[in-house]
Design a protein around this motif. Structure first.
Motif, PDB file in Angstrom:
ATOM      1  N   GLY A 155     -48.146  33.772-112.679  1.00 23.20           N
ATOM      2  CA  GLY A 155     -47.298  33.436-113.958  1.00 23.20           C
ATOM      3  C   GLY A 155     -46.076  32.743-113.517  1.00 23.20           C
ATOM      4  N   LEU A 156     -46.061  31.503-113.664  1.00 28.45           N
ATOM      5  CA  LEU A 156     -44.732  30.551-113.205  1.00 28.45           C
ATOM      6  C   LEU A 156     -44.030  30.347-114.543  1.00 28.45           C
ATOM      7  CD1 LEU A 156     -43.719  28.834-110.987  1.00 28.45           C
ATOM      8  CD2 LEU A 156     -45.286  27.061-111.659  1.00 28.45           C
ATOM      9  N   ILE A 157     -42.580  30.560-114.319  1.00 23.90           N
ATOM     10  CA  ILE A 157     -41.694  30.487-115.536  1.00 23.90           C
ATOM     11  C   ILE A 157     -40.579  29.766-114.960  1.00 23.90           C
ATOM     12  CG2 ILE A 157     -40.286  31.563-117.011  1.00 23.90           C
ATOM     13  CD1 ILE A 157     -41.864  33.982-116.808  1.00 23.90           C
ATOM     14  N   ASP A 158     -40.488  28.260-115.435  1.00 28.03           N
ATOM     15  CA  ASP A 158     -39.379  27.367-115.197  1.00 28.03           C
ATOM     16  C   ASP A 158     -38.163  27.589-116.110  1.00 28.03           C
ATOM     17  OD1 ASP A 158     -40.708  26.422-112.965  1.00 28.03           O
ATOM     18  OD2 ASP A 158     -41.649  24.943-113.966  1.00 28.03           O
ATOM     19  N   LEU A 159     -37.079  27.876-115.622  1.00 30.65           N
ATOM     20  CA  LEU A 159     -35.834  27.955-116.489  1.00 30.65           C
ATOM     21  C   LEU A 159     -34.994  26.957-116.072  1.00 30.65           C
ATOM     22  CD1 LEU A 159     -35.258  31.934-115.663  1.00 30.65           C
ATOM     23  CD2 LEU A 159     -36.620  30.804-117.702  1.00 30.65           C
ATOM     24  N   LEU A 187     -36.556  37.183-120.561  1.00 34.02           N
ATOM     25  CA  LEU A 187     -35.785  36.043-120.282  1.00 34.02           C
ATOM     26  C   LEU A 187     -35.405  35.456-121.550  1.00 34.02           C
ATOM     27  CD1 LEU A 187     -37.570  34.862-117.111  1.00 34.02           C
ATOM     28  CD2 LEU A 187     -35.195  35.796-117.052  1.00 34.02           C
ATOM     29  N   ILE A 188     -36.385  35.241-122.592  1.00 29.42           N
ATOM     30  CA  ILE A 188     -35.941  34.595-123.946  1.00 29.42           C
ATOM     31  C   ILE A 188     -34.842  35.400-124.607  1.00 29.42           C
ATOM     32  CG2 ILE A 188     -37.222  34.118-125.935  1.00 29.42           C
ATOM     33  CD1 ILE A 188     -39.427  33.173-124.486  1.00 29.42           C
ATOM     34  N   ASP A 189     -35.234  36.958-124.391  1.00 27.68           N
ATOM     35  CA  ASP A 189     -34.159  37.790-125.256  1.00 27.68           C
ATOM     36  C   ASP A 189     -32.803  37.763-124.781  1.00 27.68           C
ATOM     37  OD1 ASP A 189     -36.414  38.507-126.832  1.00 27.68           O
ATOM     38  OD2 ASP A 189     -36.794  40.425-125.649  1.00 27.68           O
ATOM     39  N   HIS A 190     -32.671  37.242-123.720  1.00 28.67           N
ATOM     40  CA  HIS A 190     -31.268  37.088-123.115  1.00 28.67           C
ATOM     41  C   HIS A 190     -30.825  35.631-122.865  1.00 28.67           C
ATOM     42  CE1 HIS A 190     -32.113  41.304-121.694  1.00 28.67           C
ATOM     43  NE2 HIS A 190     -30.717  41.554-121.447  1.00 28.67           N
ATOM     44  N   GLN A 191     -31.404  34.939-123.810  1.00 25.14           N
ATOM     45  CA  GLN A 191     -31.201  33.354-124.226  1.00 25.14           C
ATOM     46  C   GLN A 191     -31.234  32.422-122.675  1.00 25.14           C
ATOM     47  OE1 GLN A 191     -30.214  33.296-127.343  1.00 25.14           O
ATOM     48  NE2 GLN A 191     -30.390  35.325-127.251  1.00 25.14           N
ATOM     49  N   TYR A 192     -32.176  32.909-122.055  1.00 27.54           N
ATOM     50  CA  TYR A 192     -32.500  31.845-121.058  1.00 27.54           C
ATOM     51  C   TYR A 192     -33.407  30.580-121.721  1.00 27.54           C
ATOM     52  CZ  TYR A 192     -30.626  34.086-117.212  1.00 27.54           C
ATOM     53  OH  TYR A 192     -29.482  34.649-116.127  1.00 27.54           O
ATOM     54  N   GLN A 193     -33.095  29.485-121.531  1.00 29.36           N
ATOM     55  CA  GLN A 193     -33.952  28.321-121.704  1.00 29.36           C
ATOM     56  C   GLN A 193     -35.187  28.071-121.044  1.00 29.36           C
ATOM     57  OE1 GLN A 193     -31.492  24.931-122.987  1.00 29.36           O
ATOM     58  NE2 GLN A 193     -29.685  26.342-122.888  1.00 29.36           N
ATOM     59  N   ILE A 194     -36.324  28.251-121.430  1.00 34.02           N
ATOM     60  CA  ILE A 194     -37.307  28.179-120.885  1.00 34.02           C
ATOM     61  C   ILE A 194     -38.059  26.612-120.757  1.00 34.02           C
ATOM     62  CG2 ILE A 194     -40.156  28.615-120.420  1.00 34.02           C
ATOM     63  CD1 ILE A 194     -39.226  31.416-121.138  1.00 34.02           C
ATOM     64  N   TYR A 195     -38.095  26.006-119.510  1.00 34.68           N
ATOM     65  CA  TYR A 195     -38.911  24.518-119.680  1.00 34.68           C
ATOM     66  C   TYR A 195     -40.226  24.537-119.662  1.00 34.68           C
ATOM     67  CZ  TYR A 195     -40.059  20.015-117.731  1.00 34.68           C
ATOM     68  OH  TYR A 195     -40.402  18.913-117.741  1.00 34.68           O
ATOM     69  N   GLU A 196     -40.755  25.382-118.921  1.00 35.58           N
ATOM     70  CA  GLU A 196     -42.129  25.383-118.898  1.00 35.58           C
ATOM     71  C   GLU A 196     -42.469  26.867-118.426  1.00 35.58           C
ATOM     72  OE1 GLU A 196     -46.126  22.526-118.154  1.00 35.58           O
ATOM     73  OE2 GLU A 196     -44.099  22.070-117.089  1.00 35.58           O
ATOM     74  N   ALA A 197     -43.772  27.348-118.841  1.00 36.35           N
ATOM     75  CA  ALA A 197     -44.181  28.702-118.489  1.00 36.35           C
ATOM     76  C   ALA A 197     -45.721  28.777-118.664  1.00 36.35           C
ATOM     77  CB  ALA A 197     -43.595  29.750-119.282  1.00 36.35           C
ATOM     78  N   GLU A 198     -46.483  29.059-117.908  1.00 35.17           N
ATOM     79  CA  GLU A 198     -47.873  29.340-117.690  1.00 35.17           C
ATOM     80  C   GLU A 198     -48.430  30.093-116.330  1.00 35.17           C
ATOM     81  OE1 GLU A 198     -50.077  25.677-117.162  1.00 35.17           O
ATOM     82  OE2 GLU A 198     -48.530  24.800-116.179  1.00 35.17           O
ATOM     83  N   ASN A 255     -31.774  22.806-107.942  1.00 34.08           N
ATOM     84  CA  ASN A 255     -30.681  22.135-108.197  1.00 34.08           C
ATOM     85  C   ASN A 255     -30.302  22.476-109.888  1.00 34.08           C
ATOM     86  OD1 ASN A 255     -30.403  21.189-105.775  1.00 34.08           O
ATOM     87  ND2 ASN A 255     -31.530  19.367-106.359  1.00 34.08           N
ATOM     88  N   ASP A 256     -31.392  22.192-110.656  1.00 30.63           N
ATOM     89  CA  ASP A 256     -31.286  22.458-112.130  1.00 30.63           C
ATOM     90  C   ASP A 256     -31.752  23.477-112.925  1.00 30.63           C
ATOM     91  OD1 ASP A 256     -33.414  21.595-111.696  1.00 30.63           O
ATOM     92  OD2 ASP A 256     -33.621  19.613-113.112  1.00 30.63           O
ATOM     93  N   GLY A 257     -32.181  24.515-112.125  1.00 27.91           N
ATOM     94  CA  GLY A 257     -32.896  25.664-112.787  1.00 27.91           C
ATOM     95  C   GLY A 257     -33.517  26.966-111.708  1.00 27.91           C
ATOM     96  N   TYR A 258     -34.160  27.484-112.437  1.00 27.21           N
ATOM     97  CA  TYR A 258     -34.940  28.539-111.598  1.00 27.21           C
ATOM     98  C   TYR A 258     -36.187  28.603-111.654  1.00 27.21           C
ATOM     99  CZ  TYR A 258     -29.965  30.219-112.022  1.00 27.21           C
ATOM    100  OH  TYR A 258     -28.348  29.908-111.937  1.00 27.21           O
ATOM    101  N   GLU A 259     -37.020  29.012-110.559  1.00 28.30           N
ATOM    102  CA  GLU A 259     -38.493  29.021-110.697  1.00 28.30           C
ATOM    103  C   GLU A 259     -38.984  30.774-110.635  1.00 28.30           C
ATOM    104  OE1 GLU A 259     -41.459  26.352-109.123  1.00 28.30           O
ATOM    105  OE2 GLU A 259     -41.391  27.815-107.520  1.00 28.30           O
TER     106      GLU A 259
END
Length: 236
Positions: A133-137, A183-194, A164-168
């Motif tokens: 599972g890959l989640i880009d924040l 992560l969503i519940d703690h207000q992290y903005q997900i760029y892409e996840a799959e 530089n601009d996020g977390y993987e």
């Protein structure tokens, strides 16, 4: 070309690409229903397809229509996976959903020939990939690597990388949705996840010529109606 026409052309191209992506997402949903039924929670492939469709702004109404059969394909859909070898140790896996196997295979061989790559036998490439599972924040003023580590401590997280601009965030597949939710519940903005295949032996030594050909190959696959995804062992 005058600027206003250039902007209009770029906008039109973007709209065409968006429409093509939605078409692919809808096709994957229908293929997932065919293989595992309409219950999203009981059908992992459908859950992943719906999740990705929502990320890319396919409407819930369209998703429901594709799940429950109000949108039908005139031909049967077949799911295909091609394992390919390219120059300098390049490994590629291409996934497709098609109503014409011969067309899809022929098109792919054409794209591969320009890369000097070819389709190989099953499991000769896939054994070098593993599903994660890959989640880009997106990084914000309040986000931090330590906080992400604390939030995901109770789940099987393989790795967290600060960019530089996020977390993987890399998880095992069974904990992907749990980690994403917290992560969503703690207000992290997900760029892409799959959930996707990731190479266990990445390479970073392709020549600029081969890298350019690989980029064109991936672009050709993205423009192909039948091809859903491309993964490689090359670290761009």
């Amino acid at each position: 070309m005058p600027r206003k026409h250039l902007v209009a052309s770029q906008t039109n191209k973007k709209q065409q690409m968006q429409a093509k992506l939605w078409q692919k997402l809808a096709r994957e949903i229908k293929a997932a229903v065919k293989t595992g039924g309409t219950n999203i929670e009981a059908n992992p492939r459908l859950k992943a397809a719906v999740d990705k469709a929502l990320q890319h702004n396919l409407s819930r109404e369209s998703i429901e229509r594709n799940i429950h059969g109000q949108v039908k394909d005139t031909n049967e859909l077949t799911t295909l996976e091609f394992e390919c070898y390219g120059p300098n140790g390049l490994q590629i896996i291409v996934s497709a959903v098609t109503d014409n196997i011969n067309r899809t295979t022929s098109n792919l061989r054409g794209y591969l020939s320009k890369l000097h790559a070819e389709i190989t036998k099953p499991n000769s490439v896939k054994i070098f990939f593993e599903k994660y599972g890959l989640i880009d924040l997106l990084k914000t003023s309040t986000s931090s690597l330590d906080q992400i580590m604390d939030l995901t401590l109770n789940y099987q997280v393989v790795d967290i990388v600060e960019l530089n601009d996020g977390y993987e965030v890399l998880t095992i597949p069974t904990d992907f949705y749990n980690v994403k939710k917290i992560l969503i519940d703690h207000q992290y903005q997900i760029y892409e996840a799959e959930i996707k295949l990731i190479s266990k032996n990445k390479i970073a030594n392709l020549s600029s010529e081969i890298e350019s050909k690989l980029e064109r190959f991936i672009e050709s696959c993205n423009l192909d109606d039948d091809i859903q995804s491309v993964v490689t062992n090359y670290d761009f």
